[in-house]
Design a protein around this motif. Sequence first.
Motif, PDB file in Angstrom:
ATOM      1  N   ALA A  24       0.827  -1.209   0.000  1.00 39.64           N
ATOM      2  CA  ALA A  24       0.000   0.000   0.000  1.00 39.64           C
ATOM      3  C   ALA A  24       0.860   1.257   0.000  1.00 39.64           C
ATOM      4  O   ALA A  24       0.567   2.224  -0.717  1.00 39.64           O
ATOM      5  CB  ALA A  24      -0.935   0.000   1.210  1.00 39.64           C
ATOM      6  N   ILE A  25       1.937   1.237   0.783  1.00 43.51           N
ATOM      7  CA  ILE A  25       2.803   2.412   0.861  1.00 43.51           C
ATOM      8  C   ILE A  25       3.388   2.726  -0.516  1.00 43.51           C
ATOM      9  O   ILE A  25       3.308   3.851  -1.015  1.00 43.51           O
ATOM     10  CB  ILE A  25       3.942   2.183   1.877  1.00 43.51           C
ATOM     11  CG1 ILE A  25       3.375   2.130   3.293  1.00 43.51           C
ATOM     12  CG2 ILE A  25       4.997   3.281   1.775  1.00 43.51           C
ATOM     13  CD1 ILE A  25       4.388   1.705   4.342  1.00 43.51           C
ATOM     14  N   PHE A  26       3.933   1.693  -1.157  1.00 45.91           N
ATOM     15  CA  PHE A  26       4.586   1.948  -2.445  1.00 45.91           C
ATOM     16  C   PHE A  26       3.583   2.226  -3.550  1.00 45.91           C
ATOM     17  O   PHE A  26       3.874   2.962  -4.483  1.00 45.91           O
ATOM     18  CB  PHE A  26       5.536   0.807  -2.801  1.00 45.91           C
ATOM     19  CG  PHE A  26       6.825   0.916  -2.049  1.00 45.91           C
ATOM     20  CD1 PHE A  26       7.848   1.717  -2.525  1.00 45.91           C
ATOM     21  CD2 PHE A  26       6.998   0.274  -0.841  1.00 45.91           C
ATOM     22  CE1 PHE A  26       9.030   1.865  -1.821  1.00 45.91           C
ATOM     23  CE2 PHE A  26       8.175   0.406  -0.126  1.00 45.91           C
ATOM     24  CZ  PHE A  26       9.195   1.206  -0.617  1.00 45.91           C
ATOM     25  N   LEU A  27       2.400   1.644  -3.437  1.00 44.54           N
ATOM     26  CA  LEU A  27       1.373   1.962  -4.427  1.00 44.54           C
ATOM     27  C   LEU A  27       1.013   3.440  -4.336  1.00 44.54           C
ATOM     28  O   LEU A  27       0.886   4.130  -5.361  1.00 44.54           O
ATOM     29  CB  LEU A  27       0.130   1.091  -4.215  1.00 44.54           C
ATOM     30  CG  LEU A  27      -1.015   1.366  -5.181  1.00 44.54           C
ATOM     31  CD1 LEU A  27      -0.569   1.085  -6.618  1.00 44.54           C
ATOM     32  CD2 LEU A  27      -2.233   0.531  -4.843  1.00 44.54           C
ATOM     33  N   GLY A  28       0.875   3.932  -3.099  1.00 45.79           N
ATOM     34  CA  GLY A  28       0.584   5.349  -2.906  1.00 45.79           C
ATOM     35  C   GLY A  28       1.649   6.215  -3.549  1.00 45.79           C
ATOM     36  O   GLY A  28       1.354   7.159  -4.285  1.00 45.79           O
ATOM     37  N   ILE A  29       2.904   5.848  -3.295  1.00 47.77           N
ATOM     38  CA  ILE A  29       4.000   6.647  -3.851  1.00 47.77           C
ATOM     39  C   ILE A  29       4.003   6.563  -5.382  1.00 47.77           C
ATOM     40  O   ILE A  29       4.092   7.569  -6.081  1.00 47.77           O
ATOM     41  CB  ILE A  29       5.355   6.171  -3.292  1.00 47.77           C
ATOM     42  CG1 ILE A  29       5.373   6.326  -1.767  1.00 47.77           C
ATOM     43  CG2 ILE A  29       6.492   6.974  -3.907  1.00 47.77           C
ATOM     44  CD1 ILE A  29       6.628   5.793  -1.110  1.00 47.77           C
TER      45      ILE A  29
ATOM     46  N   PRO B 246      -2.638  10.574  -0.288  1.00 43.53           N
ATOM     47  CA  PRO B 246      -1.679   9.467  -0.324  1.00 43.53           C
ATOM     48  C   PRO B 246      -1.716   8.573   0.906  1.00 43.53           C
ATOM     49  O   PRO B 246      -1.070   7.538   0.906  1.00 43.53           O
ATOM     50  CB  PRO B 246      -0.317  10.173  -0.393  1.00 43.53           C
ATOM     51  CG  PRO B 246      -0.592  11.623  -0.434  1.00 43.53           C
ATOM     52  CD  PRO B 246      -1.976  11.838   0.012  1.00 43.53           C
TER      53      PRO B 246
ATOM     54  N   GLU C 231      -4.954   4.504   2.662  1.00 47.95           N
ATOM     55  CA  GLU C 231      -4.888   3.045   2.875  1.00 47.95           C
ATOM     56  C   GLU C 231      -4.105   2.728   4.130  1.00 47.95           C
ATOM     57  O   GLU C 231      -4.355   1.749   4.801  1.00 47.95           O
ATOM     58  CB  GLU C 231      -4.197   2.318   1.723  1.00 47.95           C
ATOM     59  CG  GLU C 231      -4.891   2.375   0.399  1.00 47.95           C
ATOM     60  CD  GLU C 231      -4.067   3.143  -0.585  1.00 47.95           C
ATOM     61  OE1 GLU C 231      -3.378   4.093  -0.155  1.00 47.95           O
ATOM     62  OE2 GLU C 231      -4.111   2.814  -1.776  1.00 47.95           O
ATOM     63  N   VAL C 232      -3.123   3.583   4.415  1.00 46.09           N
ATOM     64  CA  VAL C 232      -2.241   3.317   5.542  1.00 46.09           C
ATOM     65  C   VAL C 232      -3.027   3.297   6.861  1.00 46.09           C
ATOM     66  O   VAL C 232      -2.777   2.476   7.737  1.00 46.09           O
ATOM     67  CB  VAL C 232      -1.113   4.370   5.569  1.00 46.09           C
ATOM     68  CG1 VAL C 232      -0.239   4.204   6.787  1.00 46.09           C
ATOM     69  CG2 VAL C 232      -0.280   4.260   4.300  1.00 46.09           C
TER      70      VAL C 232
ATOM     71  N   LEU D 299       7.547   7.652   2.380  1.00 45.18           N
ATOM     72  CA  LEU D 299       6.212   8.196   2.125  1.00 45.18           C
ATOM     73  C   LEU D 299       6.049   9.563   2.779  1.00 45.18           C
ATOM     74  O   LEU D 299       5.573  10.520   2.169  1.00 45.18           O
ATOM     75  CB  LEU D 299       5.153   7.230   2.663  1.00 45.18           C
ATOM     76  CG  LEU D 299       3.691   7.632   2.453  1.00 45.18           C
ATOM     77  CD1 LEU D 299       3.273   7.388   1.017  1.00 45.18           C
ATOM     78  CD2 LEU D 299       2.767   6.863   3.377  1.00 45.18           C
TER      79      LEU D 299
ATOM     80  N   PHE E 241       5.461  13.234   0.941  1.00 43.88           N
ATOM     81  CA  PHE E 241       4.152  13.874   0.946  1.00 43.88           C
ATOM     82  C   PHE E 241       3.861  14.732   2.166  1.00 43.88           C
ATOM     83  O   PHE E 241       3.246  15.775   2.064  1.00 43.88           O
ATOM     84  CB  PHE E 241       3.052  12.820   0.805  1.00 43.88           C
ATOM     85  CG  PHE E 241       3.131  12.096  -0.479  1.00 43.88           C
ATOM     86  CD1 PHE E 241       2.829  12.745  -1.669  1.00 43.88           C
ATOM     87  CD2 PHE E 241       3.524  10.772  -0.525  1.00 43.88           C
ATOM     88  CE1 PHE E 241       2.914  12.072  -2.870  1.00 43.88           C
ATOM     89  CE2 PHE E 241       3.606  10.112  -1.724  1.00 43.88           C
ATOM     90  CZ  PHE E 241       3.306  10.759  -2.904  1.00 43.88           C
TER      91      PHE E 241
END
Lengths: 446, 337
Positions: free
Chosen positions: A110-115, B54, B57-58, B322, B326
């Motif tokens: 999820a983290i890398f998808l966001g990035i 961003p 989901e986290v 991340l 951001f």
Amino acid sequence: MLLFEDPVFSSRMLTLLTLTFHVIFATLGVGLPLMIMIAQWVGIKKNDLHYIMMARRWARGFVVLVAVGVVTGTAIGLQLALLWPNFMELAGHVIALPLFMEVFAFFFEAIFLGIYLYTWDRFENQRKHLLLLVPVAVGATMSAFFITTVNGFMNAPAGFNIVDGQMTGVSPIEAMFNVATPTKVAHVISTAFMTAAFVLAAIAAYRLIRGSNHVYHKKALHMTMKLGLIFAVATAIIGDFSGKYLAEHQPEKLAAAEWHFETEEEAPLILWGILDDDQEVRYGIEIPYALSILAHNDPTAEVIGLNEYPEEEHPPMFVHYLFDIMITIGMWMIALSLAYWFAMRRGWNFVKKNWFRWLIVLGGPLSMLAIQAGWWMTEFGRQPWILRGVMTVQEAATQSNYVGHMFFLFAGLYLILGIGVAVVLRKVFKNHPVEKELAEQGGDQS
Amino acid sequence: MSYELIGMVVLWTFLFGYVIVASVDFGAGFFNAYSLITGKQHVLTKVIQRYLSPVWEVTNVFLVFFFVGIIGFFPSTAYYYGSILLIPVSISIILLAIRGSYYAFETYGNKGHRGYAFMYGATGLILPASLSVVLTISEGGFVDMTDNGPFLDYWALFSSPLTWSIVVLSVSAVLYISAVFLTWYANRAGDFKATKLLRRYALIWALPTIVTAGGIVYELRSHNPEHFESLMNLWWMFAISLVFFLFSVWFIWKKKNYGMAFLLLIGQFAFAFYAYGISKYPYLLYPHLTVYDGVTNDAMAISLIVAFVAGLLLLIPSLYLLMRLFLFDDKYVSGKK
């Protein structure tokens, strides 16, 4: 109504409902990152904007599917404890490790998808941006791996002993790497890649039928059909190993799927047909020796029949049809993609005709149906057990009187989510037609 | 340290992480929807969207970590809580599902759709209420043990003042935490109109938060005297928490050090949250289940701890990346990237 009266039945139905809905998104969620990665890689290698655009557009659809996969995954995670509290208490002692690690794998993804999504234009070097996809694809595949080991454990419990009702000698690693794990994991991952490829191929074929003659769609179709063929063949080979695993460790499941009642040598494989009251199969397609070959790689080998097991441990007989649906679609997709690939090489024109493209369009939903049939088969085929030989679904289920109500609540939720996904995906791609987007990027070579 | 204690510390920390991160998210959704109603969306929406996109989901993952972790470390919780929470948790799942998916639909599909924004805002208020019910139940007094397993007494639960005080606290704390965070975030983005509005929200919600928190401690005195007594033994932690609270309100009032104000707020909630957790130890479900009855076997405990450390080694650098891209990249925050 049985749904309101029997908590065991309604728990099974609610689990069936959630998993069936979740599997659509989970399968594409595991399969798509690899497709996006391959497309972007080919695009960078060939310096071809079309492939980069494929990665970009697929990623946009992927993220919507991931969102629904996340929320339905959270739902099934919690429902396992809500509907099967006794099972989860036992499972928590033995198989909690991969469940725990799955969360890490997903978090990582999820983290890398966001990035990745928010940095399309932040890197000078496209390769660096592509690198961000590696953890996404690895995380997705590892998630599938961890969760599938849990399903493997339910089919082939390992890593613990029960002495006088007390659990002893727990080994989480042995539980994770149970005998069912290798074939199951390989099967789940390769079918996810296969299904993602054929679903993308179906979309490309549909665009071509609908009059877009853009080379973008032709390239997409060509690439995904080739990838689909590779993974479909891989799936067939792994499926053969799965057959051997079942024959060795869960013969009752194979026997039920095959309507194979008496233990015998030179066993034939029966597809479709109708079962009568005397355990005779009528109108079936019989392939001589094939079951013995599937089970033991030897046409004369003995295959254990279902009648070796007490009747209360028999899975429902309809698993045979689920098995047949899965096998038939798998074979059909190999034939279809092989025909496409061969004809494209030879320059035969029939693959460019609309009737053939319609077959490719149909292949997308069919592949998804095969995934569903496979999961239904493995779950119904384990009945009456939730943990084979240790705990039945009857013993595992909650006693709550409200499971039936929850079933309808969740059915409503999934209906809304399903419609939402369809509407949003349509909008995303309708508002950004590929021709327009390519023109904006300023390098349409066609 | 025993495995019970390690497990509980880790899980409680994750739950604390969820409380903070989710509060910011829930509150942001609410303020966003509220600004649409009052016609102030031009002030707020941009800064809120910029933050939310961003990280959404986290947030969810913290929650999943907590419940998967607690089943792993304390499998008996699956039996007790699994049996009694069918309805409240199912409702929470549905709200989370609507929230998560509709946010994604809005962001990636249908930008600026008001219906989605309202849905996101409304669930942001109902969710903390529905999730906080679990904490109330764990205080005991609402669960009957029968031959068929534990059952939840809904009437007792919903007629208890404790339940409703905790609901009110959860909602006002969400709005307070979120407003303080967003004040700082907007200030960093150089968006002074938004800062001004959010600062006002922060000041409005500070008082109800601290008043209901005090009220709950008072109600526990009659509801669960044993727990109340161990709470009182930790009075100094609550005192520190209160001091932090006063300082962060002071900074916000004086319009300075917004970053420090948010850090103090985290400190305030951390002290209160851990004091509450420590005072409750060793009960998982009062009085039926303690960590000693519920803990898993040694082999599983060790492997979970190893997996956890390995996982953190993987995640912390990724999270750092991340955040750098951001949250702490001024050019991104102010919308230049």
